[in-house]
Design an enzyme around this catalytic site. Structure first.
Site, short mmCIF file in Angstrom:
data_model
loop_
_atom_site.label_atom_id
_atom_site.label_comp_id
_atom_site.label_asym_id
_atom_site.label_seq_id
_atom_site.Cartn_x
_atom_site.Cartn_y
_atom_site.Cartn_z
N ASP A 67 65.65 -51.91 -101.74
CA ASP A 67 64.42 -51.44 -102.38
C ASP A 67 64.56 -50.02 -102.92
O ASP A 67 65.53 -49.32 -102.63
CB ASP A 67 63.23 -51.54 -101.40
CG ASP A 67 63.57 -51.02 -100.00
OD1 ASP A 67 64.59 -50.34 -99.83
OD2 ASP A 67 62.79 -51.30 -99.07
N ASN A 136 55.00 -52.92 -89.04
CA ASN A 136 54.10 -54.05 -89.29
C ASN A 136 54.88 -55.33 -89.59
O ASN A 136 54.32 -56.31 -90.07
CB ASN A 136 53.14 -53.72 -90.45
CG ASN A 136 53.88 -53.41 -91.74
OD1 ASN A 136 55.11 -53.53 -91.81
ND2 ASN A 136 53.16 -53.00 -92.77
N HIS A 138 57.46 -55.53 -91.72
CA HIS A 138 58.00 -55.66 -93.08
C HIS A 138 59.52 -55.57 -93.09
O HIS A 138 60.13 -54.95 -92.22
CB HIS A 138 57.34 -54.68 -94.07
CG HIS A 138 57.75 -53.26 -93.99
ND1 HIS A 138 56.84 -52.22 -94.08
CD2 HIS A 138 58.95 -52.66 -93.85
CE1 HIS A 138 57.49 -51.08 -94.01
NE2 HIS A 138 58.76 -51.31 -93.87
N GLU A 143 55.55 -56.53 -97.46
CA GLU A 143 54.48 -56.22 -96.52
C GLU A 143 53.82 -57.50 -96.00
O GLU A 143 53.99 -58.57 -96.59
CB GLU A 143 53.42 -55.35 -97.22
CG GLU A 143 53.95 -54.01 -97.72
CD GLU A 143 54.09 -52.97 -96.59
OE1 GLU A 143 54.34 -53.35 -95.44
OE2 GLU A 143 53.97 -51.77 -96.90
C1 GLP Z 1 61.03 -48.48 -94.94
C2 GLP Z 1 62.09 -49.31 -95.67
C3 GLP Z 1 62.55 -50.47 -94.84
C4 GLP Z 1 62.89 -49.99 -93.44
C5 GLP Z 1 61.63 -49.51 -92.77
C6 GLP Z 1 61.84 -49.05 -91.35
O1 GLP Z 1 59.73 -48.83 -95.24
N1 GLP Z 1 61.65 -49.79 -96.94
O2 GLP Z 1 63.67 -51.07 -95.46
O3 GLP Z 1 63.45 -51.04 -92.69
O4 GLP Z 1 61.13 -48.42 -93.53
O5 GLP Z 1 62.27 -47.74 -91.32
P1 GLP Z 1 62.84 -46.99 -90.06
O6 GLP Z 1 64.23 -47.52 -89.87
O7 GLP Z 1 62.85 -45.55 -90.44
O8 GLP Z 1 61.94 -47.30 -88.92
#
Ligand code: GLP
Length: 247
Positions: A67, A136, A138, A143
């Site tokens: 992304d 959540n 995702h 989402e």
């Molecule tokens: C973001 C990214 C995701 C990632 C998520 C969790 O929103 N788009 O790809 O997995 O955060 O992030 P973290 O690893 O910092 O908890």
């Protein structure tokens, strides 16, 4: 789904790097699907170390990231391109012409998403997709409520995700409201999936996503239906799950 319980974040990162290294060794011209967020940083650090030790060669490898924020240029410190460059691309011998992310500066969402889908198809799909997990549920930026049928598309970030990602920005208003993300269909088309989860704050969502029902309300739950998924989580993240022996 194969589940590995790691002692802590570092052990999780080493195990993840082992699997990615194996993929690159077995198929040097593989396509790696990569992720951002704090979870995979240790894994990238391990991969860089193995590269410096002469154990890994990325010269033939292609990468496609999950992304990118819409509206952030590559040189913005919060863009996912910048993140990937900082943590991996600039530190190993990967050919940067073969590192792909959605184009955050393409304002026409249809054009940006179509181009990215074309890239993923033209490289032959994803051999190994690395994922983190949002609080959540995702994956990428898919989402809760996301349909399972989409490839790359433009999404509006949920309030919870904006709050979670705010820590990386100067203030809440600086967090982009939209992003381009591979869809659940793209992710599920990857031949292998490696999902990493660390920390007690993810314990509830790990239980819900991987031990609860498969539902679009918890996007990661669909991974239960993929035939080659490895979940590596640390003890804190697995603390609310049925007993899984440490590996
Ligand atoms: C973001 C990214 C995701 C990632 C998520 C969790 O929103 N788009 O790809 O997995 O955060 O992030 P973290 O690893 O910092 O908890």
């Amino acid at each position: 789904m194969r589940i590995y319980r790691a002692k802590d974040y570092d052990a999780m990162s080493r195990k993840a790097a082992n699997i990615i290294s194996a993929q690159v060794l077995i198929k040097p011209d593989c396509v790696l699907g990569l992720a951002t967020g704090s979870t995979p940083i240790g894994t990238y650090r391990e991969l860089v170390e193995r590269y410096h030790q002469g154990d890994l060669d990325f010269s033939e490898t292609t990468t496609v990231n999950l992304d990118e924020y819409k509206g952030l240029p590559r040189d913005n410190g919060q863009s996912y391109y910048y993140f990937m460059d900082q943590h991996l691309f600039s530190k190993v011998n990967i050919n940067k012409d073969r590192t792909f992310l959605p184009d955050g500066m393409e304002s026409d969402s249809d054009v940006a998403c179509q181009k990215y889908n074309d890239i993923i198809h033209s490289v032959g799909g994803i051999d190994l997709q690395l994922l983190g997990l949002g609080h959540n549920g995702h994956i990428g930026f898919n989402e809760p409520g996301s349909t399972y049928e989409k490839e790359t598309h433009c999404i509006t970030l949920s309030e919870r995700t904006i709050q979670a990602n705010m820590r990386f920005f100067a203030s809440e208003k600086d967090v982009p409201r939209q992003a381009y993300t591979m869809g659940v269909k793209t992710i599920m088309s990857a031949r292998k999936i490696l999902i990493l989860v660390s920390g007690e704050d993810k314990a509830d969502i790990v239980k819900t996503a991987f031990f609860g029902p498969v539902t679009p309300q918890v996007p990661a739950s669909i991974l239960q239906l993929h035939n080659d998924v490895v979940l590596i989580a640390d003890e804190a993240a697995l603390s609310k799950c049925p007993n899984i022996p440490q590996a």
